[in-house]
Design an enzyme around this catalytic site. Structure first.
Site, short mmCIF file in Angstrom:
data_model
loop_
_atom_site.label_atom_id
_atom_site.label_comp_id
_atom_site.label_asym_id
_atom_site.label_seq_id
_atom_site.Cartn_x
_atom_site.Cartn_y
_atom_site.Cartn_z
N ALA A 82 0.82 -1.21 0.00
CA ALA A 82 0.00 0.00 0.00
C ALA A 82 0.86 1.26 0.00
CB ALA A 82 -0.94 0.01 1.22
N PRO A 83 0.43 2.29 -0.76
CA PRO A 83 -0.79 2.38 -1.59
C PRO A 83 -0.65 1.79 -2.98
CG PRO A 83 0.35 4.48 -1.60
CD PRO A 83 1.15 3.59 -0.69
N GLY A 84 0.49 1.15 -3.28
CA GLY A 84 0.60 0.40 -4.52
C GLY A 84 1.51 0.96 -5.59
N GLY A 85 2.20 2.05 -5.31
CA GLY A 85 3.00 2.72 -6.34
C GLY A 85 4.06 1.86 -6.98
N CYS A 116 12.35 3.44 3.22
CA CYS A 116 12.46 4.89 2.98
C CYS A 116 13.13 5.55 4.20
CB CYS A 116 11.10 5.52 2.69
SG CYS A 116 9.85 5.27 3.98
#
Length: 438
Positions: free
Chosen positions: A267-270, A387
């Site tokens: 999520a969110p799927g990028g 990240c």
């Protein structure tokens, strides 16, 4: 709500939601902007600027307030604390707002929220700061380097020390500067549906300022727009908001057209969507996450971007799924992390993280990685990314994987620092699962 007083009250409510109630700032701000879509562009920009700026400079703002107030920030009522913080941001950091206006509106807001007895206190502190803002004494860089970086760049001292130990003072200050440098919105072009030039033309016709990203062929930088969700090109899924560092991780997965790809925390799927699009509608991408709400977000983005070779599933990555053992050509493990690489976009994350939470995250990452390795086919690829810029979550986890699983060969390991190559701090490692150990 169309005057500045009301806008400032919305700012106050967002700051309370974040600092008192524990909401994440980017979520609280998005929900508020969704709710008040009728506000004029100027007011929405003011609201966003003050919320983000107040949170971004919170440690420095608190230092300023404590310099001029006998009652220290941590002892103040939450409402008064947030009113003072946002007013000090306007006085010390925001051009175009007269000091007198920032003071007067803060006093009005204190009265409106029932703190009539503290209006004199609010007024006195703010006017004293306004008169003396050019003469504030900060910690000296040479004598107190940690305190200096902490106050000037609004970073918790424990974090400054950690980065100083891991990367040195010069790199730490470079990262601190990068976090406070305003960046345009980075988007990835949906090249399956539109060419770069066609999208540039569409965006410009919608009043958006567009520039090309030299770091990544599929990326553009956007600025000057009011509300992203209102853009027809966004609604039609012609682009996806994604940082260059994140795009880099998806590219490094190296998925081929007929591959089976499993993304464990998607999520969110990028990243999953980018991988699926690179496979040109072939193969299969399974994007999983922990809760139905997160899966809904993935499904929403799949629909908007019109991706045909991808589906979302609800699953707990900590629990081994025997049905997937040795079934995936590519496993993407972009795992929950301290998020310290995205402080520039998520302004409050630096205040929520602690050394103890970092240690808990390392344990969680290793728990999930144990399963991830088992899902990779012999000859397949494990892509691990975060990240953050914390060595224990990054390089040390890769070292641990190599020791635990000799069948894994590290093909790539890269730490991207904030402001370097892309806007965010990011870590990516690609590992190949050898056949000889099977």
């Amino acid at each position: 709500m169309t005057d500045k007083t009301d806008t400032r009250e919305i700012v106050l409510d967002i700051l309370l939601a974040v600092t008192r109630d524990g909401e994440y700032s980017h979520i609280a701000l998005k929900n508020t902007l969704d709710k008040y879509q009728y506000l004029e562009k100027r007011e929405r920009a003011f609201l966003t600027k003050v919320v983000e700026g107040t949170l971004e400079y919170q440690i420095r703002i608190d230092y300023i307030i404590n310099t001029f107030s006998n009652t220290k920030v941590h002892k103040m009522k939450p409402v008064i604390r947030c009113i003072l913080r946002s007013a000090v941001y306007q006085i010390c950091f925001l051009d175009g707002v007269p000091d007198s206006a920032a003071c007067n509106e803060a006093v009005k807001l204190a009265k409106k929220r029932g703190f009539h007895t503290l209006k004199g206190f609010v007024n006195g502190v703010l006017r004293n700061i306004a008169r003396n803002k050019e003469n504030i004494t900060y910690p000296e860089k040479e004598k107190e380097p940690v305190a200096y970086l902490s106050v000037i760049y609004s970073l918790p001292e424990w974090l400054v020390r950690q980065w100083k130990d891991e990367y040195g003072m010069e790199r730490t200050e470079q990262m601190a500067v990068a976090f406070l440098t305003e960046q345009p919105t980075t988007v990835r072009i949906n090249t399956e549906r539109i060419t770069k030039q066609e999208l540039i033309d569409r965006l410009q016709s919608e009043g958006v300022r567009v520039s090309e990203a030299v770091q990544m062929e599929d990326a553009l930088f956007l600025s000057g727009y009011d509300y992203l969700n209102k853009l027809k090109s966004f609604q039609e899924g012609l682009f996806y908001v994604q940082d260059i560092s994140s795009m880099t991780a998806a590219k490094e997965a190296g998925a081929k057209e007929q591959d089976v790809v499993l993304d464990l925390c998607a999520a969110p799927g990028g990243k999953s969507i980018y991988v699926a699009q690179q496979m040109h509608g072939k193969g299969r991408v399974i994007a999983r996450d922990l809760t139905p709400q997160k899966v809904f977000l993935i499904e929403e983005n799949i629909r908007r971007c019109q991706v045909s070779n991808m589906q979302a599933e609800c699953a707990d990555a900590r629990i081994f799924d025997a049905a997937w053992e040795k079934k995936a050509d590519v496993v993407i493990a972009d795992l929950p992390c301290s998020g310290l690489g995205v402080i520039g976009r998520k302004k409050d994350i630096k205040y929520k993280m602690t050394v103890e939470k970092e240690a808990e995250l390392v344990a969680l990452q290793r728990e999930i990685l144990k399963n991830a390795v088992r899902y990779v086919k012999p000859g397949g690829t494990l892509l691990y990314s975060t990240c953050t810029i914390h060595k224990a979550e990054n390089e040390e986890n890769v070292r641990w994987l190599s020791e635990q699983y000799p069948e894994l060969e590290v093909e790539l390991q890269k730490q991207i620092f904030p402001g370097e190559e892309g806007n965010d701090g990011f870590f990516v490692a690609r590992m190949k699962k050898g056949k000889k150990h099977e």
